[in-house]
Motif scaffolding. Sequence first.
Motif, short mmCIF file in Angstrom:
data_model
loop_
_atom_site.label_atom_id
_atom_site.label_comp_id
_atom_site.label_asym_id
_atom_site.label_seq_id
_atom_site.Cartn_x
_atom_site.Cartn_y
_atom_site.Cartn_z
N TYR A 4 0.81 -1.21 0.00
CA TYR A 4 0.00 0.00 0.00
C TYR A 4 0.84 1.27 0.00
O TYR A 4 0.32 2.36 0.21
CB TYR A 4 -0.96 0.00 1.19
CG TYR A 4 -1.96 -1.13 1.08
CD1 TYR A 4 -3.03 -1.04 0.21
CD2 TYR A 4 -1.79 -2.29 1.82
CE1 TYR A 4 -3.93 -2.08 0.08
CE2 TYR A 4 -2.69 -3.34 1.70
CZ TYR A 4 -3.75 -3.22 0.83
OH TYR A 4 -4.64 -4.25 0.70
N ASN A 5 2.14 1.13 -0.24
CA ASN A 5 3.00 2.30 -0.33
C ASN A 5 2.76 3.03 -1.64
O ASN A 5 2.60 2.41 -2.69
CB ASN A 5 4.48 1.92 -0.25
CG ASN A 5 4.89 1.49 1.14
OD1 ASN A 5 4.11 1.49 2.07
ND2 ASN A 5 6.14 1.12 1.27
N VAL A 6 2.72 4.34 -1.55
CA VAL A 6 2.65 5.20 -2.72
C VAL A 6 3.99 5.92 -2.76
O VAL A 6 4.31 6.68 -1.86
CB VAL A 6 1.49 6.21 -2.61
CG1 VAL A 6 1.48 7.15 -3.81
CG2 VAL A 6 0.16 5.50 -2.46
N ARG A 7 4.76 5.64 -3.78
CA ARG A 7 6.08 6.23 -3.88
C ARG A 7 6.10 7.14 -5.10
O ARG A 7 5.78 6.72 -6.20
CB ARG A 7 7.14 5.15 -4.01
CG ARG A 7 8.55 5.67 -4.05
CD ARG A 7 9.50 4.60 -4.42
NE ARG A 7 9.17 4.18 -5.80
CZ ARG A 7 9.89 3.36 -6.52
NH1 ARG A 7 10.96 2.82 -6.02
NH2 ARG A 7 9.55 3.05 -7.74
N THR A 8 6.45 8.38 -4.87
CA THR A 8 6.53 9.34 -5.95
C THR A 8 7.98 9.74 -6.12
O THR A 8 8.65 10.13 -5.16
CB THR A 8 5.67 10.58 -5.64
OG1 THR A 8 4.34 10.13 -5.44
CG2 THR A 8 5.72 11.56 -6.77
N VAL A 9 8.46 9.63 -7.34
CA VAL A 9 9.84 9.95 -7.66
C VAL A 9 9.84 11.06 -8.70
O VAL A 9 9.23 10.92 -9.76
CB VAL A 9 10.59 8.70 -8.20
CG1 VAL A 9 12.03 9.04 -8.53
CG2 VAL A 9 10.50 7.55 -7.20
N LEU A 78 18.52 2.14 -4.12
CA LEU A 78 17.82 2.89 -3.08
C LEU A 78 16.33 2.98 -3.36
O LEU A 78 15.51 2.81 -2.45
CB LEU A 78 18.41 4.30 -2.96
CG LEU A 78 19.81 4.37 -2.34
CD1 LEU A 78 20.41 5.75 -2.56
CD2 LEU A 78 19.77 4.01 -0.87
N LEU A 79 15.96 3.22 -4.61
CA LEU A 79 14.54 3.29 -4.96
C LEU A 79 13.84 1.96 -4.71
O LEU A 79 12.71 1.92 -4.21
CB LEU A 79 14.35 3.74 -6.41
CG LEU A 79 14.76 5.19 -6.71
CD1 LEU A 79 14.62 5.48 -8.20
CD2 LEU A 79 13.96 6.17 -5.88
N GLY A 80 14.51 0.86 -5.04
CA GLY A 80 13.95 -0.46 -4.77
C GLY A 80 13.76 -0.71 -3.28
O GLY A 80 12.72 -1.21 -2.85
N ALA A 81 14.77 -0.35 -2.49
CA ALA A 81 14.68 -0.54 -1.04
C ALA A 81 13.55 0.30 -0.45
O ALA A 81 12.80 -0.18 0.42
CB ALA A 81 16.01 -0.18 -0.38
N LEU A 82 13.41 1.53 -0.92
CA LEU A 82 12.33 2.38 -0.42
C LEU A 82 10.96 1.83 -0.82
O LEU A 82 10.00 1.91 -0.05
CB LEU A 82 12.50 3.81 -0.92
CG LEU A 82 13.64 4.60 -0.29
CD1 LEU A 82 13.86 5.91 -1.03
CD2 LEU A 82 13.37 4.83 1.18
#
Length: 182
Positions: A4-9, A78-82
């Motif tokens: 349910y994480n929403v990750r915005t890059v 780092l993006l994958g871990a986050l």
Amino acid sequence: GSAYNVRTVLRAEGALDLARFARAVTEVVRRHEILRTRYPTVAGVGTMAIEPPGEVPVHIVDLTALDAEARQARTRELLGALARAPFDLAHAPPLDVHVLRASPVDHVLVLRMHHIMIDGPSFWILFRELGELYQAYAEGDHGTALPEPTVQYADYVLWQRRFLRGDALDDQLAYWTARLAG
């Protein structure tokens, strides 16, 4: 989990004033209680606990010492871990902010939120306010950039409680109990 994480890059090209960005993040979180709400379970019941306003940490990862290939690899890592990292909803608000600094004029901004506190319209409000505050601070504004919100998420919850009574509440509880079973 992280489902349910929403990750915005976002890639920010050009000079980025990290202190101003951190100030804008802190102000947006101060303005919106939902961004500083945690969700502990008390006696088996999920509750909301709104934290008082305070400085929001912006985690800065300096990648400037790496060559281009290593920098890209480390950024992907780092993006994958986050993306995989879960939130502890009971102990901390479901929001964290990272800046991956590739060079003085190349940054990757990562805002990671749990879906419990953001939806599509809220997402755009968050980013609009971040941009407006960052710009206002650049122009010397020290706190008058945006009017205070007139409604908070807790107000919406109270409205729903008043609305959802009797059959309407029973129907919603039955639907969500079945939908979230397991």
